[in-house]
Scaffold this active site. Structure first.
Site, PDB file in Angstrom:
ATOM      1  N   MET A  15       0.825  -1.218   0.000  1.00 21.15           N
ATOM      2  CA  MET A  15       0.000   0.000   0.000  1.00 21.15           C
ATOM      3  C   MET A  15       0.858   1.266   0.000  1.00 21.15           C
ATOM      4  O   MET A  15       0.566   2.215  -0.733  1.00 21.15           O
ATOM      5  CB  MET A  15      -0.953   0.011   1.201  1.00 21.15           C
ATOM      6  CG  MET A  15      -2.018  -1.059   1.174  1.00 21.15           C
ATOM      7  SD  MET A  15      -2.966  -1.117  -0.366  1.00 21.15           S
ATOM      8  CE  MET A  15      -3.903   0.388  -0.289  1.00 21.15           C
ATOM      9  N   ASP A  34      10.977   3.436   4.892  1.00 19.15           N
ATOM     10  CA  ASP A  34      10.767   2.081   5.416  1.00 19.15           C
ATOM     11  C   ASP A  34      11.920   1.774   6.367  1.00 19.15           C
ATOM     12  O   ASP A  34      12.779   2.625   6.585  1.00 19.15           O
ATOM     13  CB  ASP A  34      10.656   1.039   4.288  1.00 19.15           C
ATOM     14  CG  ASP A  34       9.838  -0.182   4.698  1.00 19.15           C
ATOM     15  OD1 ASP A  34      10.208  -0.846   5.688  1.00 19.15           O
ATOM     16  OD2 ASP A  34       8.816  -0.467   4.044  1.00 19.15           O
ATOM     17  N   LYS A  98       2.459   0.990  15.171  1.00 16.64           N
ATOM     18  CA  LYS A  98       1.870   2.256  14.724  1.00 16.64           C
ATOM     19  C   LYS A  98       1.992   3.326  15.816  1.00 16.64           C
ATOM     20  O   LYS A  98       2.326   4.475  15.532  1.00 16.64           O
ATOM     21  CB  LYS A  98       0.413   2.052  14.303  1.00 16.64           C
ATOM     22  CG  LYS A  98       0.297   1.232  12.997  1.00 16.64           C
ATOM     23  CD  LYS A  98      -1.059   1.379  12.348  1.00 16.64           C
ATOM     24  CE  LYS A  98      -1.362   0.353  11.262  1.00 16.64           C
ATOM     25  NZ  LYS A  98      -0.580   0.460  10.031  1.00 16.64           N
ATOM     26  N   GLU A 153     -11.678   6.013   2.099  1.00 14.67           N
ATOM     27  CA  GLU A 153     -12.517   6.273   3.266  1.00 14.67           C
ATOM     28  C   GLU A 153     -11.750   7.212   4.197  1.00 14.67           C
ATOM     29  O   GLU A 153     -10.567   6.987   4.460  1.00 14.67           O
ATOM     30  CB  GLU A 153     -12.840   4.962   3.994  1.00 14.67           C
ATOM     31  CG  GLU A 153     -13.718   4.037   3.164  1.00 14.67           C
ATOM     32  CD  GLU A 153     -13.946   2.674   3.810  1.00 14.67           C
ATOM     33  OE1 GLU A 153     -15.077   2.185   3.761  1.00 14.67           O
ATOM     34  OE2 GLU A 153     -12.988   2.086   4.349  1.00 14.67           O
ATOM     35  N   ASN A 191     -15.580  -2.587   3.981  1.00 17.39           N
ATOM     36  CA  ASN A 191     -15.354  -3.948   4.462  1.00 17.39           C
ATOM     37  C   ASN A 191     -16.488  -4.423   5.364  1.00 17.39           C
ATOM     38  O   ASN A 191     -16.818  -5.608   5.378  1.00 17.39           O
ATOM     39  CB  ASN A 191     -14.005  -4.052   5.180  1.00 17.39           C
ATOM     40  CG  ASN A 191     -12.854  -4.011   4.187  1.00 17.39           C
ATOM     41  OD1 ASN A 191     -13.020  -4.346   3.012  1.00 17.39           O
ATOM     42  ND2 ASN A 191     -11.693  -3.580   4.640  1.00 17.39           N
TER      43      ASN A 191
HETATM   44  N1  LIG Z   1      -2.941  -4.747   1.471  1.00 15.32           N
HETATM   45  C1  LIG Z   1      -4.133  -4.180   1.383  1.00 15.32           C
HETATM   46  O1  LIG Z   1      -4.949  -4.565   0.537  1.00 15.32           O
HETATM   47  C2  LIG Z   1      -4.501  -3.042   2.287  1.00 15.32           C
HETATM   48  C3  LIG Z   1      -5.568  -2.212   1.931  1.00 15.32           C
HETATM   49  C4  LIG Z   1      -5.889  -1.116   2.726  1.00 15.32           C
HETATM   50  C5  LIG Z   1      -5.149  -0.894   3.882  1.00 15.32           C
HETATM   51  N2  LIG Z   1      -4.119  -1.714   4.225  1.00 15.32           N
HETATM   52  C6  LIG Z   1      -3.338  -1.364   5.439  1.00 15.32           C
HETATM   53  O2  LIG Z   1      -2.164  -0.701   4.991  1.00 15.32           O
HETATM   54  C7  LIG Z   1      -1.087  -0.981   5.877  1.00 15.32           C
HETATM   55  C8  LIG Z   1       0.061  -1.600   5.093  1.00 15.32           C
HETATM   56  O3  LIG Z   1      -0.371  -2.799   4.503  1.00 15.32           O
HETATM   57  P1  LIG Z   1       0.449  -3.496   3.319  1.00 15.32           P
HETATM   58  O4  LIG Z   1      -0.441  -4.539   2.776  1.00 15.32           O
HETATM   59  O5  LIG Z   1       1.020  -2.474   2.438  1.00 15.32           O
HETATM   60  O6  LIG Z   1       1.616  -4.212   4.165  1.00 15.32           O
HETATM   61  P2  LIG Z   1       3.064  -4.682   3.655  1.00 15.32           P
HETATM   62  O7  LIG Z   1       3.450  -5.775   4.574  1.00 15.32           O
HETATM   63  O8  LIG Z   1       3.054  -4.920   2.189  1.00 15.32           O
HETATM   64  O9  LIG Z   1       4.001  -3.432   3.919  1.00 15.32           O
HETATM   65  C9  LIG Z   1       4.306  -2.957   5.194  1.00 15.32           C
HETATM   66  C10 LIG Z   1       5.661  -2.251   5.118  1.00 15.32           C
HETATM   67  O10 LIG Z   1       5.847  -1.542   6.335  1.00 15.32           O
HETATM   68  C11 LIG Z   1       7.215  -1.648   6.665  1.00 15.32           C
HETATM   69  N3  LIG Z   1       7.378  -1.348   8.078  1.00 15.32           N
HETATM   70  C12 LIG Z   1       7.180  -2.142   9.147  1.00 15.32           C
HETATM   71  N4  LIG Z   1       7.467  -1.479  10.279  1.00 15.32           N
HETATM   72  C13 LIG Z   1       7.860  -0.242   9.917  1.00 15.32           C
HETATM   73  C14 LIG Z   1       8.324   0.903  10.644  1.00 15.32           C
HETATM   74  N5  LIG Z   1       8.405   0.900  11.966  1.00 15.32           N
HETATM   75  N6  LIG Z   1       8.660   2.012   9.933  1.00 15.32           N
HETATM   76  C15 LIG Z   1       8.558   2.029   8.593  1.00 15.32           C
HETATM   77  N7  LIG Z   1       8.147   0.977   7.870  1.00 15.32           N
HETATM   78  C16 LIG Z   1       7.823  -0.137   8.522  1.00 15.32           C
HETATM   79  C17 LIG Z   1       7.594  -3.072   6.268  1.00 15.32           C
HETATM   80  O11 LIG Z   1       9.003  -3.188   6.118  1.00 15.32           O
HETATM   81  C18 LIG Z   1       6.832  -3.207   4.945  1.00 15.32           C
HETATM   82  O12 LIG Z   1       7.618  -2.777   3.846  1.00 15.32           O
HETATM   83  C19 LIG Z   1      -1.661  -1.869   6.975  1.00 15.32           C
HETATM   84  O13 LIG Z   1      -2.053  -1.061   8.054  1.00 15.32           O
HETATM   85  C20 LIG Z   1      -2.857  -2.496   6.295  1.00 15.32           C
HETATM   86  O14 LIG Z   1      -3.843  -2.883   7.220  1.00 15.32           O
HETATM   87  C21 LIG Z   1      -3.764  -2.778   3.444  1.00 15.32           C
END
Ligand SMILES: NC(=O)c1ccc[n+]([C@@H]2O[C@H](COP(=O)([O-])OP(=O)(O)OC[C@H]3O[C@@H](n4cnc5c(N)ncnc54)[C@H](O)[C@@H]3O)[C@@H](O)[C@H]2O)c1
Length: 404
Positions: A15, A34, A98, A153, A191
């Site tokens: 994302m 990251d 977070k 949203e 959702n």
């Molecule tokens: N995947 C989806 O379809 C989707 C849709 C909407 C919202 N989300 C939300 O978006 C967020 C990210 O999801 P995603 O699917 O992209 O996850 P992901 O696992 O693909 O990516 C998460 C990234 O965050 C990095 N990270 C972890 N701890 C960190 C820190 N302390 N500082 C900086 N970076 C850090 C990780 O290294 C990783 O690259 C989550 O909160 C998820 O619930 C996901």
């Protein structure tokens, strides 16, 4: 009204990289952060791929692509955060992670900066409480893939100011997105409405009432871009089961998750990512679920229930009415969100417009019938009875959720 000149995104995963791409595409400079170099490189690679596809399709020139790429800078620290106006956090879905990120952001960003989170399920209010500026903390929930999905949203927490809401709505519009305001509630809007529909499809299957292919075909002929099982396979069965759990935890028996989701997760049938989910993408035989279904039918003493596309749609419509009566969102926002966020057929206007077309009296009757046959998850939203009692029965009476 706040002007936004510079943004930052935390997390360069699925994302975060998509969101950084969307921001750069709108012409704003954006920092992508990251935890290590491998992760940011992966994120930049993903962004490059999104732009390259646009170039390949002739939608932009390679020079334009480089201009957009030049707006993105990467870091594993907090360089450049001293003058950002907004940060969007898209790190892993973990409250402790977070909270730590938000307290750091509170220290390194200017006082006026908005701190937003892309969380799907965690409390915006609790994240805000980890900062000394909870009035500036807000949820902005993008959909995957963010470059294609128009809907976002916008979810204020308990302490979020109306100024912050207005500012982030304007920001989202600047990204050429469609922002919908949603009160904080488990699953937010999309959702929360989508899951009962998907979950009902899973019940249909485990009760032996129809097949994966027939259910999907019926929803595609209704006008959905894909059937519920194809969608569940894309989302991932493990992810869907987790969302179902979160909703169940909040709303109780109405959203009791179908057991087949857990059984599938246990067997490693997680969807497209493992080659098998509701469909079998390896040999296309699709009989791998038969033993699970047989077992569940014995365990649950399931009697074969009836299937019609209405059964799935009613689960979604009933939840939409609950959302409306709780004041989570307006009727028109609910419909816009489902059309833009899930591909609910545009010509039907969304679940509430569709309910008005079917007739609120018929919706209520069918829900009551399903409640008698299948149980409490079909308990009709009280609002429906009030509407029928008042003659607000939809298009045919000139008034339902909308006025005709
Ligand atoms: N995947 C989806 O379809 C989707 C849709 C909407 C919202 N989300 C939300 O978006 C967020 C990210 O999801 P995603 O699917 O992209 O996850 P992901 O696992 O693909 O990516 C998460 C990234 O965050 C990095 N990270 C972890 N701890 C960190 C820190 N302390 N500082 C900086 N970076 C850090 C990780 O290294 C990783 O690259 C989550 O909160 C998820 O619930 C996901």
């Amino acid at each position: 009204m706040m002007y936004i000149y510079k943004a930052a995104v935390i997390g360069a995963g699925t994302m975060g990289s998509q969101i950084a791409q969307v921001i750069s595409y709108s012409g704003l400079p954006v920092i992508l952060k990251d935890i290590d170099k491998t992760a940011v490189d992966k994120g930049i690679g993903a962004i490059r791929k999104i732009y390259q596809t646009r170039v390949d399709k002739g939608k932009m020139t390679p020079a334009e692509m480089e201009q957009k790429m030049a707006l993105i800078s990467v870091t594993t620290g907090y360089e450049g955060f001293i003058d950002v106006d907004i940060v969007i956090e898209a790190a892993i879905e973990d409250m402790e992670v977070k909270k730590k990120i938000f307290s750091e952001l509170d220290a390194v960003t200017p006082q006026h900066a908005i701190l937003a989170t892309n969380t799907s399920s965690l409390s915006i209010s609790a994240i805000g409480a980890a900062t000394r500026r909870p009035e500036k903390v807000i949820g902005i929930h993008f959909f995957n893939p963010a470059y294609a999905m128009k809907l976002v949203e916008v979810i204020p927490g308990l302490a979020t100011s109306s100024e912050t809401i207005d500012d982030i709505v304007a920001f989202a519009e600047g990204l050429r997105k469609i922002p919908i305001k949603v009160r904080e509630t488990a699953g937010f809007l999309v959702n929360r409405l989508l899951m009962p529909y998907l979950n009902e499809a899973a019940f249909v299957l485990q009760e032996g009432s129809s097949t994966v292919r027939d259910v999907d075909a019926s929803m595609v002929s209704f006008g959905m871009p894909m059937g519920p099982f194809a969608l569940l396979d894309m989302i991932g069965i493990d992810v869907a089961a987790r969302v179902a759990d979160i909703l169940y935890d909040s709303y109780g028996p109405r959203i009791e998750p179908a057991s087949i989701l857990y059984e599938m997760a246990r067997e490693g049938y997680l969807g497209t990512k493992t080659g098998k989910g509701f469909y079998d993408y390896t040999d296309g035989k699709d009989n791998h679920l038969d033993p699970i279904i047989k077992r569940l039918q014995v365990e649950k003493g399931a009697k074969k229930s009836s299937y019609s596309a209405d059964r799935l749609l009613l689960a979604m419509i009933n939840e939409a009415v609950m959302v409306f009566q709780e004041g989570i969102s307006s009727v028109s926002d609910i419909d816009i969100a489902m059309v833009t966020g899930t591909g609910f057929p545009q010509d039907k206007g969304g679940p509430l417009h569709y309910a008005d077309q079917v007739g609120i009296d018929r919706v209520l009757e069918e829900l009551q019938q399903y409640k008698n046959d299948l149980g409490h998850r079909f308990w009709p939203a009280p609002m429906l009875k009030r509407m029928v009692g008042a003659g607000f029965i939809g298009v045919k009476s000139g008034r339902g959720f909308f006025v005709y």
